[in-house]
Each structure stands twice: as structure tokens, then as C-alpha cells.
Design a protein around this motif. Structure first.
Motif, mmCIF file in Angstrom:
data_model
loop_
_atom_site.group_PDB
_atom_site.id
_atom_site.type_symbol
_atom_site.label_atom_id
_atom_site.label_comp_id
_atom_site.label_asym_id
_atom_site.label_seq_id
_atom_site.Cartn_x
_atom_site.Cartn_y
_atom_site.Cartn_z
ATOM 1 N N LEU A 70 -1.245 19.530 -6.378
ATOM 2 C CA LEU A 70 -2.233 19.274 -5.333
ATOM 3 C C LEU A 70 -1.523 18.759 -4.095
ATOM 4 O O LEU A 70 -0.328 18.501 -4.103
ATOM 5 N N GLU A 71 -2.261 18.600 -3.078
ATOM 6 C CA GLU A 71 -1.691 18.080 -1.844
ATOM 7 C C GLU A 71 -1.236 16.640 -2.059
ATOM 8 O O GLU A 71 -1.701 15.963 -2.986
ATOM 9 N N PRO A 72 -0.342 16.143 -1.195
ATOM 10 C CA PRO A 72 0.066 14.742 -1.311
ATOM 11 C C PRO A 72 -1.140 13.825 -1.291
ATOM 12 O O PRO A 72 -2.162 14.130 -0.670
ATOM 13 N N LEU A 73 -0.975 12.704 -1.982
ATOM 14 C CA LEU A 73 -2.086 11.771 -2.152
ATOM 15 C C LEU A 73 -2.744 11.412 -0.830
ATOM 16 O O LEU A 73 -3.935 11.490 -0.671
ATOM 17 N N CYS A 74 -1.971 11.027 0.098
ATOM 18 C CA CYS A 74 -2.524 10.648 1.386
ATOM 19 C C CYS A 74 -1.355 10.543 2.346
ATOM 20 O O CYS A 74 -0.627 9.563 2.323
ATOM 21 N N ILE B 77 1.807 6.086 -7.344
ATOM 22 C CA ILE B 77 0.691 6.778 -7.978
ATOM 23 C C ILE B 77 0.834 8.290 -7.784
ATOM 24 O O ILE B 77 0.558 9.078 -8.692
ATOM 25 N N LEU C 293 -9.019 3.062 5.282
ATOM 26 C CA LEU C 293 -7.978 2.522 4.408
ATOM 27 C C LEU C 293 -8.408 1.256 3.685
ATOM 28 O O LEU C 293 -7.607 0.629 3.016
ATOM 29 N N ARG D 265 -9.160 7.587 -6.937
ATOM 30 C CA ARG D 265 -7.915 8.151 -6.404
ATOM 31 C C ARG D 265 -6.898 7.031 -6.159
ATOM 32 O O ARG D 265 -5.720 7.151 -6.503
ATOM 33 N N GLU E 87 -11.693 16.263 -3.185
ATOM 34 C CA GLU E 87 -11.179 17.089 -2.089
ATOM 35 C C GLU E 87 -12.309 17.750 -1.325
ATOM 36 O O GLU E 87 -12.269 17.855 -0.095
ATOM 37 N N ARG F 224 2.348 1.675 -3.463
ATOM 38 C CA ARG F 224 1.360 2.147 -4.438
ATOM 39 C C ARG F 224 1.096 3.639 -4.267
ATOM 40 O O ARG F 224 0.992 4.388 -5.235
ATOM 41 N N ARG F 225 0.963 4.066 -3.014
ATOM 42 C CA ARG F 225 0.739 5.487 -2.761
ATOM 43 C C ARG F 225 1.826 6.330 -3.393
ATOM 44 O O ARG F 225 1.556 7.313 -4.077
ATOM 45 N N MET G 187 0.830 -1.204 0.000
ATOM 46 C CA MET G 187 0.000 0.000 0.000
ATOM 47 C C MET G 187 0.869 1.261 0.000
ATOM 48 O O MET G 187 0.608 2.212 -0.749
ATOM 49 N N ALA H 86 -3.987 -2.775 -2.661
ATOM 50 C CA ALA H 86 -2.627 -3.270 -2.404
ATOM 51 C C ALA H 86 -2.601 -4.792 -2.334
ATOM 52 O O ALA H 86 -1.665 -5.442 -2.829
ATOM 53 N N ARG I 22 -10.721 15.225 -9.078
ATOM 54 C CA ARG I 22 -9.835 15.421 -7.929
ATOM 55 C C ARG I 22 -10.365 16.544 -7.044
ATOM 56 O O ARG I 22 -10.384 16.431 -5.812
ATOM 57 N N THR J 59 -2.114 10.000 8.117
ATOM 58 C CA THR J 59 -3.499 9.555 8.182
ATOM 59 C C THR J 59 -3.605 8.182 8.817
ATOM 60 O O THR J 59 -4.656 7.810 9.324
ATOM 61 N N LEU J 60 -2.528 7.435 8.809
ATOM 62 C CA LEU J 60 -2.566 6.110 9.442
ATOM 63 C C LEU J 60 -2.822 6.232 10.934
ATOM 64 O O LEU J 60 -3.225 5.286 11.581
ATOM 65 N N ARG K 240 -0.479 17.857 -14.132
ATOM 66 C CA ARG K 240 -1.766 18.359 -13.652
ATOM 67 C C ARG K 240 -1.487 19.431 -12.597
ATOM 68 O O ARG K 240 -0.365 19.551 -12.108
ATOM 69 N N PRO K 241 -2.494 20.195 -12.226
ATOM 70 C CA PRO K 241 -2.284 21.210 -11.198
ATOM 71 C C PRO K 241 -1.710 20.581 -9.933
ATOM 72 O O PRO K 241 -2.076 19.471 -9.558
ATOM 73 N N ARG L 9 1.108 11.018 -10.718
ATOM 74 C CA ARG L 9 0.180 12.155 -10.752
ATOM 75 C C ARG L 9 0.945 13.476 -10.854
ATOM 76 O O ARG L 9 0.613 14.353 -11.656
#
Lengths: 171, 267
Positions: A76-80, A64, B44, B18, B32, A60-61, A57, B51, B28, A84-85, A73-74, A68
Motif C-alpha cells: 500500500l502507499e506509505p502510511l503518511c 508502524i 495530526l 491506522r 483509503e 512511530r510512523r 510521532m 506519540a 485499510r 502531509t505536515l 499484507r498487500p 505493516r
């Protein structure tokens, strides 16, 4: 940590290479993934996912997110972000432990044409436009079927995961 | 779209997009906005699902990571650990039953590994010569004894001298995890550094067909036994043999193996 690199370095490399398709960038993604891993490893919960799934995981984050950002592209904030975990909701789940074999079995419950899209994307490593070109399906249809298929696989895992360990909160 | 279920359904579809990496710019922005909506629940589970599928389909990678990447990873990981409490049980345990099987214990052990890695890196790549890691004060004998006590993956093998060096004996110890090893050499003839120097080579087919340079060293005339620290600039993952040659002062990049002194095979 050394053991972790030895054991999962190949996995992370393969995931990065599949998404990024450029050796130099693959090396960057591998390094960034392991940096994420060192930062977030203490948040790993073996009751929720296997080591392979957890590290997959993170890889992949990063991969990806890299693609991106590279797509002009414009910004943007980090994917995740890894943080957040730590959020209780981020690990909220049902009594499911995510692991590959169960996911493969769940995939087989999808309609055959959707299974084929998953096979092309995850096994052949094809992008959605490449799948669209190969199958003749409109790009929007490919995207929708894969998205809904992913949600359906998740729901199947949740329905069939009752015998798996329950998920404690990380908070 | 005001029905909470519809909103959640739309959010999940965008969330799936996403995770699959297929959101366009407009989607996107929509994602948001919805992510801020308290009616939308995110966890998750979809990421884990993707994954799990991807790792299940991935063929196992046969070849090892590129050596340069491994080197970067090993140097990088030392930045993310802090020393374990002094005297804690983890400090004395070098077991690695599975990286995450007991995260707290495993990472305490990992921290100690990383400290040793960092110390090794500092020894090999001093920053302006101002950083003096504590292990620099250890003699090779002391450092070897510590490695013998602590490394859980120690490879050991005896050297056998070639004809002209048949009187010598020796032992090599090596830890893949710590990337650290020592030679203990007895009755090996002293060399004159201005004329020739001994050089160690590490045979590791898993990383390269060519042997890896293990460092140049001297044997002083006044000692029967000398302990030499292995200094490998490149990572070694699965050494199959250690070979000592006699080379020109400063050593060589590629040995012609004109004077092979001793060989230790690990398998």
C-alpha cells in the motif's frame, strides 16, 4: 543536528525497538526516522507539540509502517508521507499543545479497563493479539477500545487545552 | 451510512486504528476510500496524541546508540542541508540553544555543522580520490584556529608528558558536535617513521571500555611545535582522556601501552 541525534537518538531507538523487535530493522527505522526529521524539521511548530512528541510521532510512523510492510499484507502507499505536515489541514487543531504529561493525565479519565489496555500496549509494549491473549478479551474488542480510547484522550486534551498556546496555520 | 457525522466518526475510528497499527486489509481499503471523501476531516491530532502517550510511557534509554548507527546518522544528515548564505549571521554563530527553539536560526547553524561534518567525512572517505573539499587546503594550524573560534562545545585539556617525555607540553581541543579535534604538541621528540610512530588514543567510556584510535602521526625534527589533527574513525561522544603512545610504524589496533608518551585528562 548532532545535538538532536544525541538528545533524541535514544528515544527514537526505543520506539523503533518496541515496534519492530529486531535489532537490524530497528537500526533501519532509526535512520529512516532521522531522515524524515531532517526533511520535515522546518515544519515543526513548537506551539503544537513538544520536540519529544514531534520526533516520537515520526518514529512511530516509521516503525508502524515498517511492521505493516513486513506483515506480507498487500503493498500500500506509505502510511503518511512527511509532506502531509505541510498541508494546512494536517496541522489544524484546537488550542492544544500535545505533550506527554497532559496525555498521561487525560488517560486517567478513561474507564479503568481501557486504561489497562493502554498500559499493556504503551507501557508493556504488547501487541493487540498479545493483549487479547493476556486479558481474554476478543481481539476486536481490544482494537475498538484502544481506538476509541485514543480518540477520547485526544478529545480530553482538546477540552482541557484552553490555556495552551493557540495553533497557527503552517500554510 | 450517509450521515456526515457517522462518516466522520467511522473515519476517525479507522484513523485511530491506522495510527495504532492495527488496521486489517479490509479496513485499510475502507480508510483509503474515506480519506478521499471531502466529508472526512483529518489532522495530526490523533497521531500527536499517540506519540505523546508513547513517549510519556517510554523508559529513558540508558545506553548510547550503537556506534555503527551513529556513524550512519552522521553521514546521512549531511545530505539534507544546503550551505547558508555567505556572511549571514548564522554562519558566525555556533550557539545551540535548543534544536527547535528558533527553527530558522537553529537549522542555519545546523547546516554549517553538517557542512563541516561532510568535509570531515570527505577527508576521511575520499570518493576515488577525486573530491577535494575546501578544508583540505587548510593547514592543521588554520583548521585548529577555526575550530577554536567556532565550536560551542569545545573540550580543552593540557598534556602531561610521562617521565621520559617530561620536557614536552601540549594541549588537546575537541568538539563532540563536530567530531573534530587537534593536538598542539611542543618539544615532543621527533620520531623516525620507519622505526616508530606516535599514536593517539581517546578514552570514551560512554561508547566503549577500550580507547578509540585517534590516528597515527609523526613529529618532524625541525619544528618545536606541531599541530596534529585527530583522526577518529569511530564516533567519540564524551572523551575523558587523550593518551599518546609510541608504537610500531603504522600504529596498532590495540596498544600494549609499552611506551606511554603523554596523557591529557578532560575531567
Amino acid at each position: 543536528m548532532q545535538d538532536c541525534i544525541s538528545r533524541y537518538g535514544g528515544l527514537v531507538w526505543s520506539i523503533a525497538e518496541r515496534h519492530v523487535r529486531d535489532r537490524s530493522s530497528t537500526e533501519d527505522v532509526v535512520q529512516e526516522t532521522f531522515t524524515d526529521l531532517w526533511k520535515s524539521a522546518n515544519r515543526y511548530n513548537p506551539a503544537i507539540a513538544t520536540e519529544v512528541t514531534f520526533i516520537g510521532m515520526l518514529a512511530r510512523r516509521r516503525a508502524i509502517d515498517f511492521v505493516r510492510k513486513a506483515s506480507r499484507r498487500p503493498q500500500l502507499e506509505p502510511l503518511c508521507p512527511s509532506d502531509t505536515l505541510h498541508h494546512p489541514d494536517s496541522m489544524r487543531s484546537d488550542a492544544v499543545r500535545w505533550e506527554g504529561e497532559a496525555a498521561r493525565k487525560a488517560l486517567k479519565q478513561l474507564p479503568p479497563d481501557t486504561q489497562e489496555l493502554f498500559f499493556l500496549h504503551f507501557d508493556e509494549g504488547m501487541t493487540h493479539p498479545e493483549i487479547s491473549e493476556k486479558t481474554g478479551l476478543p481481539l476486536g474488542t481490544v482494537k475498538t477500545r484502544l481506538r476509541r480510547g485514543l480518540i477520547e484522550v485526544r478529545d480530553i486534551l482538546r477540552r482541557t487545552g484552553g490555556s495552551q498556546p493557540s495553533i497557527p496555520s503552517l500554510s | 451510512m450517509s450521515d456526515p457525522e457517522d462518516i466522520q466518526r467511522r473515519f476517525e475510528e479507522l484513523e485511530a486504528g491506522r495510527i495504532l497499527g492495527d488496521l486489517d486489509a479490509q479496513e485499510r481499503l475502507e480508510w483509503e476510500e474515506l480519506a478521499k471523501d471531502p466529508r472526512c476531516r483529518a489532522d495530526l491530532s490523533l497521531e500527536f496524541t499517540a506519540a505523546a502517550i508513547e513517549t510519556e510511557f517510554l523508559p529513558p534509554r540508558a545506553e548510547p546508540l550503537p556506534a555503527t548507527t551513529l556513524e550512519h546518522l552522521r553521514r546521512d544528515m549531511a545530505r539534507f542541508v544546503s550551505p547558508p548564505p555567505a556572511g549571514s549571521p548564522a554562519e558566525r554563530r555556533f550557539v545551540w540553544p535548543g534544536m527547535f527553539s528558533n527553527p530558522q536560526t537553529a537549522w542555519a547553524v545546523a547546516a554549517l555543522f553538517a557542512i563541516l561534518f561532510a568535509a570531515k567525512a570527505l577527508l576521511q572517505f575520499p570518493a576515488n580520490g577525486t573530491v577535494k573539499p575546501a578544508v583540505a587546503t587548510l593547514s592543521p594550524e588554520e583548521a585548529r584556529d577555526i575550530l577554536l573560534r567556532q565550536a560551542g562545545d569545545l573540550v580543552q585539556s593540557d598534556f602531561k608528558g610521562t617521565d621520559a617525555f617530561g620536557q614536552m607540553s601540549g594541549k588537546v581541543i575537541w568538539s563532540d558536535q563536530l567530531q573534530e579535534g587537534y593536538l598542539t604538541l611542543t618539544r615532543l621528540a621527533a620520531n623516525t617513521p620507519s622505526v616508530s610512530q606516535y599514536q593517539l588514543w581517546i578514552v570514551d567510556p560512554s561508547r566503549d571500555e577500550e580507547p578509540v584510535d585517534g590516528g597515527v602521526f609523526d613529529i618532524p625534527p625541525d619544528r618545536e611545535t606541531t599541530v596534529i589533527r585527530i583522526r577518529n574513525p569511530l564516533a567519540v561522544n564524551d572523551p575523558k582522556a587523550f593518551v599518546i603512545t609510541l608504537e610500531q610504524p603504522g600504529g596498532v589496533v590495540v596498544s600494549k601501552q609499552e611506551v606511554v608518551v603523554a596523557i591529557a585528562k578532560t575531567s
